[in-house]
Write an enzyme that holds these catalytic residues in place. Structure first.
Site, PDB file in Angstrom:
ATOM      1  N   GLY A 344     -84.492  63.134  93.274  1.00 46.84           N
ATOM      2  CA  GLY A 344     -85.508  62.105  93.172  1.00 46.84           C
ATOM      3  C   GLY A 344     -84.896  60.760  92.896  1.00 46.84           C
ATOM      4  N   GLY A 346     -86.022  56.708  91.007  1.00 47.02           N
ATOM      5  CA  GLY A 346     -87.000  55.903  90.286  1.00 47.02           C
ATOM      6  C   GLY A 346     -86.402  54.569  89.898  1.00 47.02           C
ATOM      7  N   GLY A 347     -87.137  53.796  89.078  1.00 51.53           N
ATOM      8  CA  GLY A 347     -86.656  52.496  88.658  1.00 51.53           C
ATOM      9  C   GLY A 347     -85.409  52.577  87.800  1.00 51.53           C
ATOM     10  N   GLY A 349     -82.864  54.809  88.236  1.00 45.18           N
ATOM     11  CA  GLY A 349     -81.685  55.244  88.984  1.00 45.18           C
ATOM     12  C   GLY A 349     -82.009  56.461  89.831  1.00 45.18           C
ATOM     13  CB  VAL A 351     -82.822  62.746  89.395  1.00 44.23           C
ATOM     14  CG1 VAL A 351     -82.656  64.127  88.786  1.00 44.23           C
ATOM     15  CG2 VAL A 351     -83.411  61.788  88.383  1.00 44.23           C
ATOM     16  CE  LYS A 365     -83.586  58.923  83.633  1.00 47.72           C
ATOM     17  NZ  LYS A 365     -84.606  58.977  82.566  1.00 47.72           N
ATOM     18  CG  ASP A 461     -93.948  55.836  82.277  1.00 41.62           C
ATOM     19  OD1 ASP A 461     -95.053  55.546  82.773  1.00 41.62           O
ATOM     20  OD2 ASP A 461     -92.896  55.803  82.932  1.00 41.62           O
TER      21      ASP A 461
END
Length: 646
Positions: A344, A346-347, A349, A351, A365, A461
């Protein structure tokens, strides 16, 4: 000209010396607020608790706080701290195995104060304590030095004592050599008691037990003075601080004296030969000045870039219950097969999927290199490092190497929850019963964050993308990059800017007039998540275009308040009850005012309880007329806030 040059050179060297001295003074800064644990409320320099900042106290004097007991560890053996006396530099501790109510209890640690004595930092305790020996004999002994302890022989199996027939138990107080023991006798346990305890004689078992309960004393004054005396300095006490002063002595070689004396000696030498080497001194001054400047620049640069590494590493290595592993960047590349399988993005970095040498699958991660991501990495490390719960993702290891930042987590084979809430053709929808169990697990995890640690942890979050599912579809909360810690006795938290993901953010994060920011922000986010899980559809933000689009929470509230069922397709009666319960609890969680929302432990009780006991809450959101009036204000605020939107 010569004297002026010499004075300038001397002044420059003094500036370098004072700079180094000031740095050393800051590293030993004792000005920290006293810590508390159990009945101890004066834990201060040179001691510190493991949870205190590293600048408070010395690393060799670190204590731990567990179950309201202050723990002192000596040679991997643990003792309960009873008192710390800063006026005479002593600390009093007791063996955890001794029970003042049980005269037959034995110490857990044996001979801690006599084995490997040179390796202990508390090496001056012999002035304050006397030994206590627990002795076993094969034949009965008639000696005034031995106090009969055999009456406890049948009650001490839990303490590890022998119950063999014909064994006699005694206690001896005072100096006792092995060679002085009676024939057929051996030492089973050995500890010490303070000579300054409440009992002045130890001629009875209750007196000995009271002395053992008072504990033994250790002194740390000589330890603090050892380095000073090694360099022939004079050690003195000023308040709680040990001060070392050096006086230049002719009977001590210059190499063994302190830096100040060495500087004065070399300064005199430079002064005598200064006139001869004027040109050389000018060159030396320039070279030394340039070297000092370069050393200072390199030191500042390395300290700025490596302080976060050291803080993170020391924190992780200090968690006894977690014991994460430190990996090098080459280890990370090997276990991820050179970052071959991306899971995956995301903001924060990327994974990647990886495998340990043991065969265990992990999720790696990798953090980005911006300052914001550096702060998110530190926040996630400091938060996840103190958490151990079945519904929170477990940290296995970490990597801090140069600009590389990585966290190694347990691998979740079923991915994130969003794939099952908003199913795609390649995913089989989960049953409502399974979805309810997942929601209950998430609620328990958030409740643990709010109440299970010594500091409240706000996630900020909570959303489907941050709920991971293991092979049994057990939920685990992840991604603590936006998390905040604050004391449990503090009602609200001050935030410079809103944080979270639109659609799940509590209204108080951008409407300051409805209430302060607290753990109720996570309750609101969970309510929005729960509503999506019950409806299997994404909630439409009431402020977004078009206004006419149906906002599911509003529609669901109207249906339930009018006594109508919510048609969820082909589901049985039991699943209808679960869906109705999830929606009602969600409506409670997304109340506009934080004070109207329940706490997470109350949410868990409602989910676990009977639906008939849960009454309908007030309507928790804006009406269409209010939405139209407030959209312009909301849009302006949304554009001005630094939000983390994925």
């Amino acid at each position: 000209m010569l004297s002026r040059t010499f004075l300038c050179f001397s002044f420059f060297l003094w500036i370098c010396i004072l700079t180094v001295s000031n740095c050393q003074a800051q590293n030993n800064n004792p000005l920290c607020a006293p810590s508390s644990c159990g009945n101890l409320h004066n834990i201060t320099y040179p001691f510190r608790l493991r949870s205190d900042p590293k600048i408070c106290g010395e690393s060799d004097f670190e204590l731990d706080c567990q179950n309201n007991h202050t723990i002192l560890t000596l040679n991997s053996k643990r003792f309960y701290v009873q008192a710390i006396a800063y006026d005479n530099f002593t600390i009093r501790a007791v063996d955890p195995g001794l029970d003042n109510k049980n005269l037959c209890s034995l110490p857990v640690n044996s001979a801690i104060l006599y084995d490997d004595i040179n390796s202990l930092i508390y090496n001056q305790f012999l002035d304050y304590n006397i030994p206590v020996l627990f002795i076993n004999c094969l034949v009965q002994v008639n000696s005034s030095r031995y106090l009969d302890f055999s009456s406890c022989n049948g009650n001490r199996s839990a303490s590890g004592a022998s119950n063999s027939l014909g064994v006699y138990n005694y206690i001896a107080v005072g100096d006792e050599r092995i060679s002085d023991l009676e024939n057929s006798c051996g030492v089973e346990k050995m500890t010490t008691v303070s000579v300054r305890g409440p009992m002045k004689n130890y001629t009875s078992l209750p007196n000995i037990r009271e002395g053992l309960a008072y504990g033994f004393e250790l002194s740390w004054y000589r330890v603090l003075c050892a380095e000073c005396e090694r360099t022939h300095g004079t050690c003195s006490l000023e308040g709680f601080t040990v001060t070392c002063r050096h006086y230049c002595r002719e009977d001590v070689p210059i190499s063994q004296l302190g830096f100040r004396c060495q500087f004065e000696w070399w300064g005199l030498l430079v002064g005598v030969y200064g006139g001869i080497a004027l040109g050389g001194l000018l060159g030396i001054r320039f070279v030394i000045g340039f070297i000092c400047l370069m050393v200072l620049v390199v030191y500042k640069w390395r300290r700025r870039h490596l302080s976060a590494d050291q803080t993170i590493e020391e924190f992780l290595q200090g968690q006894n219950n977690l014991m994460p592993i430190k990996y090098s960047y080459s280890d990370i590349k090997k276990m991820s097969d050179n970052f071959k399988d991306k899971l995956g993005e995301g903001g924060y970095g990327l994974v990647y999927k990886g495998k340990l040498r043991s065969g265990l699958l992990v999720a790696i991660k990798m953090m980005g290199q911006s300052m914001a991501n550096e702060q998110e990495f530190a926040s996630e490390v400091s938060t996840i490092g103190r958490i151990h719960h079945v519904n929170i993702v477990q940290l296995i290891g970490f990597c801090v190497e140069g600009s590389k930042r990585a966290l190694v987590y347990e691998f979740m084979p079923n991915g994130s929850l969003d794939r099952y809430i908003f199913p795609r053709p390649d995913f089989i929808p989960l049953s409502y019963e399974r979805m309810f169990e997942i929601s209950l697990g998430v609620a328990r995890g958030i409740d643990y964050l709010h109440r299970g640690c010594d500091m409240q942890i706000l996630h900020f979050d909570i959303k489907p993308h941050n709920i991971l599912l293991d092979e049994n579809f057990r939920p685990k909360i992840s991604d603590f990059g936006l998390a905040q810690l604050y004391p449990t006795n503090k009602s609200f938290i001050t935030m410079p800017a809103a944080r979270g993901t639109m659609g799940y953010m509590a209204p108080e994060l951008f409407y300051k007039n409805i209430g302060g920011v607290s753990y109720k922000a996570d309750v609101y986010s969970f309510g929005m998540l729960l509503m999506e899980m019950a409806s299997r559809r994404e909630n439409i933000n009431p402020f977004d275009e078009p206004v006419s689009q149906i906002y599911f929470p509003s529609w669901a509230y109207d249906q339930l308040s009018q006594g109508k069922d919510i048609d969820m397709g082909y589901v049985n009666q039991e699943e209808r009850k679960l869906v109705k319960k999830m929606i009602i609890v969600a409506l409670w969680c997304i109340q506009m005012k934080p004070s109207d929302r329940p706490s997470m432990n109350k949410v868990v009780e409602m989910l676990e309880g009977d639906i008939e006991l849960i009454h309908m809450p007030p309507k928790p959101f804006l009406a269409p007329r209010e939405i139209s009036e407030d959209r312009e204000v909301y849009t302006k605020r949304k554009e001005s806030l630094a939000l983390s939107i994925e």
